[in-house]
Design a protein around this motif. Structure first.
Motif, PDB file in Angstrom:
ATOM      1  N   GLY A  23       5.677 -13.117  -0.385  1.00 26.03           N
ATOM      2  CA  GLY A  23       5.514 -12.178   0.709  1.00 26.03           C
ATOM      3  C   GLY A  23       4.696 -10.969   0.307  1.00 26.03           C
ATOM      4  N   LEU A  24       4.748  -9.909   1.113  1.00 30.14           N
ATOM      5  CA  LEU A  24       3.882  -8.752   0.898  1.00 30.14           C
ATOM      6  C   LEU A  24       4.056  -8.157  -0.491  1.00 30.14           C
ATOM      7  CD1 LEU A  24       1.880  -6.797   2.440  1.00 30.14           C
ATOM      8  CD2 LEU A  24       3.858  -5.291   2.691  1.00 30.14           C
ATOM      9  N   TYR A  25       5.293  -8.044  -0.955  1.00 27.13           N
ATOM     10  CA  TYR A  25       5.545  -7.459  -2.280  1.00 27.13           C
ATOM     11  C   TYR A  25       4.793  -8.226  -3.363  1.00 27.13           C
ATOM     12  CZ  TYR A  25       8.326  -5.390  -6.079  1.00 27.13           C
ATOM     13  OH  TYR A  25       8.735  -4.725  -7.211  1.00 27.13           O
ATOM     14  N   GLU A  26       4.909  -9.545  -3.335  1.00 26.45           N
ATOM     15  CA  GLU A  26       4.227 -10.379  -4.339  1.00 26.45           C
ATOM     16  C   GLU A  26       2.717 -10.392  -4.124  1.00 26.45           C
ATOM     17  OE1 GLU A  26       4.545 -15.010  -5.825  1.00 26.45           O
ATOM     18  OE2 GLU A  26       6.334 -13.997  -5.052  1.00 26.45           O
ATOM     19  N   GLN A  27       2.284 -10.284  -2.878  1.00 24.38           N
ATOM     20  CA  GLN A  27       0.848 -10.288  -2.597  1.00 24.38           C
ATOM     21  C   GLN A  27       0.158  -9.045  -3.138  1.00 24.38           C
ATOM     22  OE1 GLN A  27       0.442 -10.831   1.661  1.00 24.38           O
ATOM     23  NE2 GLN A  27       1.710 -12.684   1.602  1.00 24.38           N
ATOM     24  N   SER A  28       0.915  -8.022  -3.482  1.00 20.76           N
ATOM     25  CA  SER A  28       0.295  -6.823  -4.041  1.00 20.76           C
ATOM     26  C   SER A  28      -0.346  -7.108  -5.397  1.00 20.76           C
ATOM     27  CB  SER A  28       1.325  -5.694  -4.159  1.00 20.76           C
ATOM     28  OG  SER A  28       2.358  -6.042  -5.056  1.00 20.76           O
ATOM     29  N   PRO A  31      -2.089 -12.066  -4.711  1.00 21.20           N
ATOM     30  CA  PRO A  31      -2.490 -12.659  -3.428  1.00 21.20           C
ATOM     31  C   PRO A  31      -3.121 -14.030  -3.673  1.00 21.20           C
ATOM     32  CG  PRO A  31      -4.074 -10.995  -4.084  1.00 21.20           C
ATOM     33  CD  PRO A  31      -2.948 -10.917  -5.068  1.00 21.20           C
ATOM     34  N   ARG A  32      -2.869 -14.952  -2.772  1.00 21.77           N
ATOM     35  CA  ARG A  32      -3.389 -16.314  -2.946  1.00 21.77           C
ATOM     36  C   ARG A  32      -4.621 -16.590  -2.103  1.00 21.77           C
ATOM     37  NH1 ARG A  32       0.370 -19.479  -0.641  1.00 21.77           N
ATOM     38  NH2 ARG A  32       1.281 -17.641   0.343  1.00 21.77           N
ATOM     39  N   GLN A  33      -4.847 -15.788  -1.056  1.00 17.87           N
ATOM     40  CA  GLN A  33      -5.977 -16.054  -0.175  1.00 17.87           C
ATOM     41  C   GLN A  33      -6.937 -14.876  -0.068  1.00 17.87           C
ATOM     42  OE1 GLN A  33      -4.759 -17.538   3.645  1.00 17.87           O
ATOM     43  NE2 GLN A  33      -3.582 -19.223   2.790  1.00 17.87           N
ATOM     44  N   GLN A  34      -6.788 -13.900  -0.922  1.00 14.97           N
ATOM     45  CA  GLN A  34      -7.636 -12.715  -0.857  1.00 14.97           C
ATOM     46  C   GLN A  34      -8.985 -13.015  -1.489  1.00 14.97           C
ATOM     47  OE1 GLN A  34      -5.576  -9.083  -1.543  1.00 14.97           O
ATOM     48  NE2 GLN A  34      -7.365  -8.010  -2.323  1.00 14.97           N
ATOM     49  N   ARG A  35     -10.044 -12.896  -0.692  1.00 22.47           N
ATOM     50  CA  ARG A  35     -11.384 -13.241  -1.158  1.00 22.47           C
ATOM     51  C   ARG A  35     -12.159 -12.043  -1.682  1.00 22.47           C
ATOM     52  NH1 ARG A  35     -13.522 -16.344   4.050  1.00 22.47           N
ATOM     53  NH2 ARG A  35     -12.322 -14.675   5.036  1.00 22.47           N
ATOM     54  N   TYR A  36     -11.698 -10.834  -1.390  1.00 25.90           N
ATOM     55  CA  TYR A  36     -12.388  -9.623  -1.816  1.00 25.90           C
ATOM     56  C   TYR A  36     -11.382  -8.750  -2.550  1.00 25.90           C
ATOM     57  CZ  TYR A  36     -15.564 -11.336   1.772  1.00 25.90           C
ATOM     58  OH  TYR A  36     -16.394 -12.122   2.526  1.00 25.90           O
ATOM     59  N   GLY A  37     -11.591  -8.551  -3.853  1.00 28.61           N
ATOM     60  CA  GLY A  37     -10.615  -7.841  -4.656  1.00 28.61           C
ATOM     61  C   GLY A  37      -9.571  -8.804  -5.203  1.00 28.61           C
ATOM     62  N   THR A  38      -8.851  -8.336  -6.212  1.00 26.92           N
ATOM     63  CA  THR A  38      -7.887  -9.205  -6.896  1.00 26.92           C
ATOM     64  C   THR A  38      -6.472  -8.658  -6.914  1.00 26.92           C
ATOM     65  OG1 THR A  38      -8.477  -8.171  -9.005  1.00 26.92           O
ATOM     66  CG2 THR A  38      -9.650 -10.188  -8.411  1.00 26.92           C
ATOM     67  N   VAL A  39      -6.318  -7.347  -6.732  1.00 30.23           N
ATOM     68  CA  VAL A  39      -4.989  -6.750  -6.789  1.00 30.23           C
ATOM     69  C   VAL A  39      -4.927  -5.586  -5.795  1.00 30.23           C
ATOM     70  CG1 VAL A  39      -5.561  -5.130  -8.643  1.00 30.23           C
ATOM     71  CG2 VAL A  39      -3.189  -5.882  -8.351  1.00 30.23           C
ATOM     72  N   ASN A  40      -3.763  -5.393  -5.187  1.00 28.65           N
ATOM     73  CA  ASN A  40      -3.592  -4.348  -4.173  1.00 28.65           C
ATOM     74  C   ASN A  40      -2.648  -3.281  -4.719  1.00 28.65           C
ATOM     75  OD1 ASN A  40      -5.047  -5.702  -1.816  1.00 28.65           O
ATOM     76  ND2 ASN A  40      -3.609  -7.285  -2.448  1.00 28.65           N
ATOM     77  N   GLY A 108       3.690  -3.442   7.772  1.00 24.73           N
ATOM     78  CA  GLY A 108       3.588  -3.081   6.359  1.00 24.73           C
ATOM     79  C   GLY A 108       2.249  -3.487   5.786  1.00 24.73           C
ATOM     80  N   ALA A 109       1.806  -2.755   4.742  1.00 20.80           N
ATOM     81  CA  ALA A 109       0.509  -3.039   4.131  1.00 20.80           C
ATOM     82  C   ALA A 109       0.508  -2.600   2.676  1.00 20.80           C
ATOM     83  CB  ALA A 109      -0.608  -2.322   4.886  1.00 20.80           C
ATOM     84  N   VAL A 110      -0.245  -3.329   1.855  1.00 20.86           N
ATOM     85  CA  VAL A 110      -0.563  -2.912   0.485  1.00 20.86           C
ATOM     86  C   VAL A 110      -2.084  -2.770   0.415  1.00 20.86           C
ATOM     87  CG1 VAL A 110       1.475  -3.850  -0.628  1.00 20.86           C
ATOM     88  CG2 VAL A 110      -0.500  -5.344  -0.277  1.00 20.86           C
ATOM     89  N   ARG A 111      -2.561  -1.802  -0.369  1.00 17.48           N
ATOM     90  CA  ARG A 111      -3.966  -1.388  -0.282  1.00 17.48           C
ATOM     91  C   ARG A 111      -4.738  -1.667  -1.563  1.00 17.48           C
ATOM     92  NH1 ARG A 111      -6.837   4.290  -0.403  1.00 17.48           N
ATOM     93  NH2 ARG A 111      -8.694   3.822   0.828  1.00 17.48           N
TER      94      ARG A 111
END
Length: 286
Positions: A23-28, A31-40, A108-111
């Protein structure tokens, strides 16, 4: 780039929405589908709607310092926010907050900050004014010139009202000034997103917007997923480990309301006058 989600349904603790596997916490950090950037890791934010006050009590007053004529009618408590400029995993206060706060509507969002934009918590979604919460996942090239190219110039007062120096804060101002006229959120996004896309080929405009009773979202240029179950509806940049997710097609508007089916609507392309398109191309930043 960022990751974000919005939920509408029965009352749940925030932790059930933030902390499921993948979920969002782990995606910070993964992320498995983020094409721009590697960490939030450049901040995070949560917004939620408290229950209405008991009959006979006074509603909480609105706390936003909005421009003249931008102040809503305070008939209900405003949404609450919790934002930090640290990575979501570094906030030791969040676990207690997330397990004790409950809501029927959460954003919710991580940046992952874009270079040259504000680095403090003022740039972390969700943005807020009146009953609205807003989040943008993407990037707008040459965003500083956008209002003039859209023929939507901003006043000095509006510019001073912007929470942060970034494309997301500008998008929120352009959207919110139209919401204040009573224009439906779906129509605002359906008209504005194609206009921006026509001026900025390659722009990424994944948007989540809610007033606590309805979710309105756009997928344009990045991933967006949807899941409905007995609890409610979740829209998210990428799915968690739960079953039942379906991908929202690109260039699509999504609307969600209580006890109604999720609706998908293709965005119609917007035409830009040739002279304006040529001028934009000449002045665009590589």
């Amino acid at each position: 780039m960022c990751r974000h989600f919005a939920y509408l349904g029965r009352e749940l603790p925030l932790t059930e929405l933030i902390h499921p596997p993948q979920g969002l916490y782990e995606q910070s950090w993964a992320p498995r589908q983020q094409r721009y950037g590697t960490v939030n890791a450049d901040g995070f934010g949560l917004g939620w709607y408290p229950p209405p006050p008991p009959p006979g009590t006074t509603a909480t007053t609105w706390s936003d310092a909005a421009p003249p004529d931008h102040r809503p009618n305070a008939a209900a408590p405003p949404p609450a926010r919790y934002r930090r400029a640290v990575p979501i995993w570094a906030d030791q206060n969040l676990p207690d907050l997330a397990r004790t706060v409950r809501s029927r509507c959460v954003l919710g969002a991580v940046r992952d900050a874009t270079p040259g934009t504000s680095q403090d918590e003022s740039a972390a979604a969700p943005y807020r004014c009146g009953p609205w919460l807003f989040s943008h996942n993407g990037a707008v090239p040459s965003w500083q010139r956008l209002p003039d190219e859209l023929r939507l110039p901003l006043s000095a007062e509006e510019l001073l009202w912007m929470e942060a120096r970034c494309d997301s804060a500008l998008l929120w101002l352009l959207i919110h000034r139209r919401l204040l006229t009573g224009e439906p959120a779906a129509e605002v996004l359906a008209e504005l997103v194609p206009r921006i896309a026509a001026l900025r080929p390659g722009v990424r405009l994944n948007i989540l917007l809610t007033d606590g009773a309805r979710l309105t979202a756009v997928r344009h240029g990045d991933t967006l997923w949807c899941r409905s179950d007995a609890d409610g509806v979740v829209l998210a940049s990428e799915p968690d480990a739960s079953a039942g997710w379906r991908e929202v097609p690109d260039h699509t508007l999504v609307t969600v309301a209580h006890d109604e089916p999720v609706r998908f609507r293709p965005l119609a392309p917007a035409a830009v006058p040739p002279a304006q398109a040529a001028a934009t191309e000449r002045t665009a930043t590589p």
